[in-house]
Design an enzyme around this catalytic site. Structure first.
Site, PDB file in Angstrom:
ATOM      1  N   ALA A 138       0.824  -1.200   0.000  1.00  0.00           N
ATOM      2  CA  ALA A 138       0.000   0.000   0.000  1.00  0.00           C
ATOM      3  C   ALA A 138       0.867   1.262   0.000  1.00  0.00           C
ATOM      4  CB  ALA A 138      -0.925  -0.027   1.218  1.00  0.00           C
ATOM      5  N   LEU A 139       1.720   1.363   1.006  1.00  0.00           N
ATOM      6  CA  LEU A 139       2.503   2.591   1.181  1.00  0.00           C
ATOM      7  C   LEU A 139       3.630   2.699   0.150  1.00  0.00           C
ATOM      8  CD1 LEU A 139       3.519   4.184   4.499  1.00  0.00           C
ATOM      9  CD2 LEU A 139       5.337   3.540   2.935  1.00  0.00           C
ATOM     10  N   GLU A 194       1.618  -5.546  13.789  1.00  0.00           N
ATOM     11  CA  GLU A 194       2.865  -4.810  14.086  1.00  0.00           C
ATOM     12  C   GLU A 194       2.893  -4.421  15.573  1.00  0.00           C
ATOM     13  OE1 GLU A 194       2.293  -1.861  10.704  1.00  0.00           O
ATOM     14  OE2 GLU A 194       4.391  -2.412  10.423  1.00  0.00           O
ATOM     15  N   LYS A 250       3.025  10.546  16.277  1.00  0.00           N
ATOM     16  CA  LYS A 250       2.284   9.595  15.420  1.00  0.00           C
ATOM     17  C   LYS A 250       1.660   8.498  16.273  1.00  0.00           C
ATOM     18  CE  LYS A 250       0.766   7.936  11.547  1.00  0.00           C
ATOM     19  NZ  LYS A 250       1.240   6.943  10.638  1.00  0.00           N
ATOM     20  N   ASN A 269      -5.259   2.010  16.201  1.00  0.00           N
ATOM     21  CA  ASN A 269      -4.894   0.686  15.677  1.00  0.00           C
ATOM     22  C   ASN A 269      -5.295  -0.391  16.673  1.00  0.00           C
ATOM     23  OD1 ASN A 269      -3.518   2.498  13.973  1.00  0.00           O
ATOM     24  ND2 ASN A 269      -2.029   0.954  13.433  1.00  0.00           N
TER      25      ASN A 269
HETATM   26  N1  LIG Z   1      -1.097   1.558   4.410  1.00  0.00           N
HETATM   27  C1  LIG Z   1      -1.079   2.767   4.967  1.00  0.00           C
HETATM   28  O1  LIG Z   1      -1.921   3.621   4.634  1.00  0.00           O
HETATM   29  C2  LIG Z   1      -0.049   3.117   5.979  1.00  0.00           C
HETATM   30  C3  LIG Z   1       0.949   2.233   6.347  1.00  0.00           C
HETATM   31  N2  LIG Z   1       1.898   2.630   7.262  1.00  0.00           N
HETATM   32  C4  LIG Z   1       2.969   1.731   7.640  1.00  0.00           C
HETATM   33  O2  LIG Z   1       3.726   1.407   6.476  1.00  0.00           O
HETATM   34  C5  LIG Z   1       4.293   0.105   6.583  1.00  0.00           C
HETATM   35  C6  LIG Z   1       3.867  -0.708   5.371  1.00  0.00           C
HETATM   36  O3  LIG Z   1       2.462  -0.879   5.444  1.00  0.00           O
HETATM   37  P1  LIG Z   1       1.554  -1.235   4.186  1.00  0.00           P
HETATM   38  O4  LIG Z   1       2.116  -0.656   2.954  1.00  0.00           O
HETATM   39  O5  LIG Z   1       0.173  -0.908   4.562  1.00  0.00           O
HETATM   40  O6  LIG Z   1       1.733  -2.817   4.145  1.00  0.00           O
HETATM   41  P2  LIG Z   1       1.471  -3.818   2.922  1.00  0.00           P
HETATM   42  O7  LIG Z   1       1.303  -5.170   3.510  1.00  0.00           O
HETATM   43  O8  LIG Z   1       0.417  -3.293   2.019  1.00  0.00           O
HETATM   44  O9  LIG Z   1       2.846  -3.753   2.133  1.00  0.00           O
HETATM   45  C7  LIG Z   1       4.007  -4.414   2.519  1.00  0.00           C
HETATM   46  C8  LIG Z   1       4.573  -5.065   1.279  1.00  0.00           C
HETATM   47  O10 LIG Z   1       5.833  -5.624   1.611  1.00  0.00           O
HETATM   48  C9  LIG Z   1       5.955  -6.799   0.827  1.00  0.00           C
HETATM   49  N3  LIG Z   1       6.964  -7.707   1.393  1.00  0.00           N
HETATM   50  C10 LIG Z   1       6.939  -8.373   2.553  1.00  0.00           C
HETATM   51  N4  LIG Z   1       8.049  -9.115   2.707  1.00  0.00           N
HETATM   52  C11 LIG Z   1       8.786  -8.915   1.599  1.00  0.00           C
HETATM   53  C12 LIG Z   1      10.029  -9.410   1.144  1.00  0.00           C
HETATM   54  N5  LIG Z   1      10.751 -10.280   1.864  1.00  0.00           N
HETATM   55  N6  LIG Z   1      10.494  -9.004  -0.041  1.00  0.00           N
HETATM   56  C13 LIG Z   1       9.768  -8.144  -0.801  1.00  0.00           C
HETATM   57  N7  LIG Z   1       8.580  -7.630  -0.422  1.00  0.00           N
HETATM   58  C14 LIG Z   1       8.094  -8.021   0.754  1.00  0.00           C
HETATM   59  C15 LIG Z   1       4.580  -7.414   0.874  1.00  0.00           C
HETATM   60  O11 LIG Z   1       4.484  -8.336  -0.191  1.00  0.00           O
HETATM   61  P3  LIG Z   1       3.220  -9.313  -0.394  1.00  0.00           P
HETATM   62  O12 LIG Z   1       2.288  -8.496  -1.219  1.00  0.00           O
HETATM   63  O13 LIG Z   1       3.784 -10.486  -1.090  1.00  0.00           O
HETATM   64  O14 LIG Z   1       2.694  -9.614   0.979  1.00  0.00           O
HETATM   65  C16 LIG Z   1       3.689  -6.195   0.755  1.00  0.00           C
HETATM   66  O15 LIG Z   1       3.316  -5.940  -0.576  1.00  0.00           O
HETATM   67  C17 LIG Z   1       3.786  -0.443   7.924  1.00  0.00           C
HETATM   68  O16 LIG Z   1       4.736  -0.208   8.927  1.00  0.00           O
HETATM   69  C18 LIG Z   1       2.523   0.384   8.195  1.00  0.00           C
HETATM   70  O17 LIG Z   1       2.215   0.480   9.567  1.00  0.00           O
HETATM   71  C19 LIG Z   1       1.911   3.885   7.795  1.00  0.00           C
HETATM   72  C20 LIG Z   1       0.948   4.780   7.461  1.00  0.00           C
HETATM   73  C21 LIG Z   1      -0.116   4.470   6.566  1.00  0.00           C
HETATM   74  C1  LIG Z   2      -2.922   7.232  10.757  1.00  0.00           C
HETATM   75  C2  LIG Z   2      -3.110   6.123   9.718  1.00  0.00           C
HETATM   76  C3  LIG Z   2      -4.567   5.851   9.496  1.00  0.00           C
HETATM   77  C4  LIG Z   2      -2.686   6.715   8.425  1.00  0.00           C
HETATM   78  O1  LIG Z   2      -1.440   7.131   8.408  1.00  0.00           O
HETATM   79  C5  LIG Z   2      -2.289   4.919  10.077  1.00  0.00           C
HETATM   80  O2  LIG Z   2      -1.143   5.105  10.401  1.00  0.00           O
HETATM   81  C6  LIG Z   2      -2.756   3.530  10.126  1.00  0.00           C
HETATM   82  O3  LIG Z   2      -3.844   3.134   9.713  1.00  0.00           O
HETATM   83  O4  LIG Z   2      -1.972   2.709  10.643  1.00  0.00           O
END
Ligand SMILES: NC(=O)C1=CN([C@@H]2O[C@H](COP(=O)(O)OP(=O)(O)OC[C@H]3O[C@@H](n4cnc5c(N)ncnc54)[C@H](OP(=O)(O)O)[C@@H]3O)[C@@H](O)[C@H]2O)C=CC1
Ligand SMILES: CC(C)(CO)C(=O)C(=O)O
Length: 312
Positions: free
Chosen positions: A10-11, A271, A189, A197
């Site tokens: 996602a991020l 997490e 944050k 969460n």
């Molecule tokens: N989503 C959001 O809006 C927000 C997220 N965050 C933080 O950002 C971080 C990421 O979250 P988010 O993007 O939601 O998580 P996701 O699960 O959507 O993305 C993580 C990605 O990492 C990939 N991955 C995992 N292991 C490996 C590996 N060994 N090699 C390559 N790729 C790998 C996963 O692959 P696969 O698809 O195969 O599982 C997945 O696509 C977290 O710490 C979250 O708390 C913070 C603010 C907002």
């Molecule tokens: C604050 C928010 C909603 C977006 O950054 C977030 O961090 C989460 O869902 O873990």
């Protein structure tokens, strides 16, 4: 500058795609989606505007990636045990690792791998989900607050490289704030992440459901106040008006299932250490107990273990 995105979910998928669209050289590390993204690229749905990148540099191994100026860590923190293997091949000698994950203490772990001078943190206020292979749904917000890491999290000030990275993100349409004190920004944050969460999982609720109920709302506020005490234990001060802003923000936010609730519903590991365990530990080391947060953490650990057992 060139960018590596470790974890194209996602991020990572959203920010990386925005950076590539703005003309930057971006390299994406993927796991399950690698083949699909290599042939079909990334699709971003967003209220701002939908776009597709038919061609992206997709890899399944950092050893195959070019060394980059900025390496963005966008895995879930539950995968951070992989960083000692993933990071060294992909960071330039004078490059920087930018940790965009939620939680506390991760930059210190990364510094042990790549050195104290090559780490920066970023707090993302973003609502995005991965809804399919290489398909990201951006729902709301996107701002990032950047801060330099220094040993023991002393305030690092605003550096030239922060400004350079900020300019790249802003050029890609991402609003950036610069923080002089990364630790303060991380605790701020947590004022959001710890109550919402945690309670979204325990109470099986979306943000709007939590805000619509008086007792849940009071619990959110109590937890926020304990986060403030945790920050104080590290000599960081968060004003009451910041709590009011966060509550206000959440009332106005589109109804949202937090990232922890999404993980729980999909039976993925939560997490918990980054968002709960580490803050509780550093506060405890400073002689401060945070009993409501500790209770939430214990309950979440139980649910997380049970949830994942049911997966087998
Ligand atoms: N989503 C959001 O809006 C927000 C997220 N965050 C933080 O950002 C971080 C990421 O979250 P988010 O993007 O939601 O998580 P996701 O699960 O959507 O993305 C993580 C990605 O990492 C990939 N991955 C995992 N292991 C490996 C590996 N060994 N090699 C390559 N790729 C790998 C996963 O692959 P696969 O698809 O195969 O599982 C997945 O696509 C977290 O710490 C979250 O708390 C913070 C603010 C907002
Ligand atoms: C604050 C928010 C909603 C977006 O950054 C977030 O961090 C989460 O869902 O873990």
């Amino acid at each position: 500058m060139s960018y590596a995105i470790l974890g194209t979910g996602a991020l990572g998928g959203y920010y990386g795609a925005c950076l590539q669209r703005s003309g930057l050289d971006v390299h994406f590390l993927l796991r399950s989606d690698c083949d699909r993204v290599r042939t079909h690229g990334l699709v971003i749905e967003s209220p701002d505007d939908d776009f597709t990148l038919p061609q992206v540099n997709a890899y399944n191994d950092t050893a195959k990636m070019p060394q980059c100026d900025v390496v963005v860590v966008a895995l879930k923190t539950t995968q951070n045990h992989l960083l000692p293997k993933l990071l060294p091949p992909v960071v330039k000698d004078d490059g920087v690792v930018l940790v965009l994950q939620n939680g506390l203490g991760i930059e210190a772990e990364v510094a042990r791998i790549v050195g104290n001078n090559r780490v920066m943190g970023g707090l993302c206020f973003l609502c995005a989900n991965k809804v399919g292979a290489g398909h990201i749904l951006h729902l709301d917000y996107k701002e990032i607050t950047l801060g330099e890491y220094t040993p023991n999290y002393l305030a690092g000030g605003i550096s030239a490289r922060m400004r350079q990275i900020a300019a790249d993100f802003e050029g890609a349409g991402i609003p950036i704030k610069l923080a002089e004190d990364l630790l303060l920004a991380r605790w701020k944050k947590l004022v959001w992440n710890i109550p919402y969460n945690g309670l979204s999982v325990i109470l099986d609720a979306t943000t709007n459901e939590l805000m619509a109920d008086n007792s849940a709302c009071n619990l959110v506020e109590d937890l926020m106040r304990e986060v403030v005490l945790g920050a104080q234990s590290q000599e960081r001060h968060i004003a009451d008006k910041f709590l009011v802003q966060m509550l206000d923000h959440t009332v106005k936010m589109k109804p949202y299932r937090t990232s922890m609730k999404l993980d729980y519903d999909q039976k993925r590991p939560l997490e918990l250490e980054a968002i709960f365990g580490n803050p509780l530990q550093v506060a405890r080391n400073a002689g401060v107990d945070l009993p409501k947060i500790a209770t939430l953490y214990q309950q979440l650990k139980f649910l997380d273990a049970k949830n994942r057992q049911a997966n087998f």
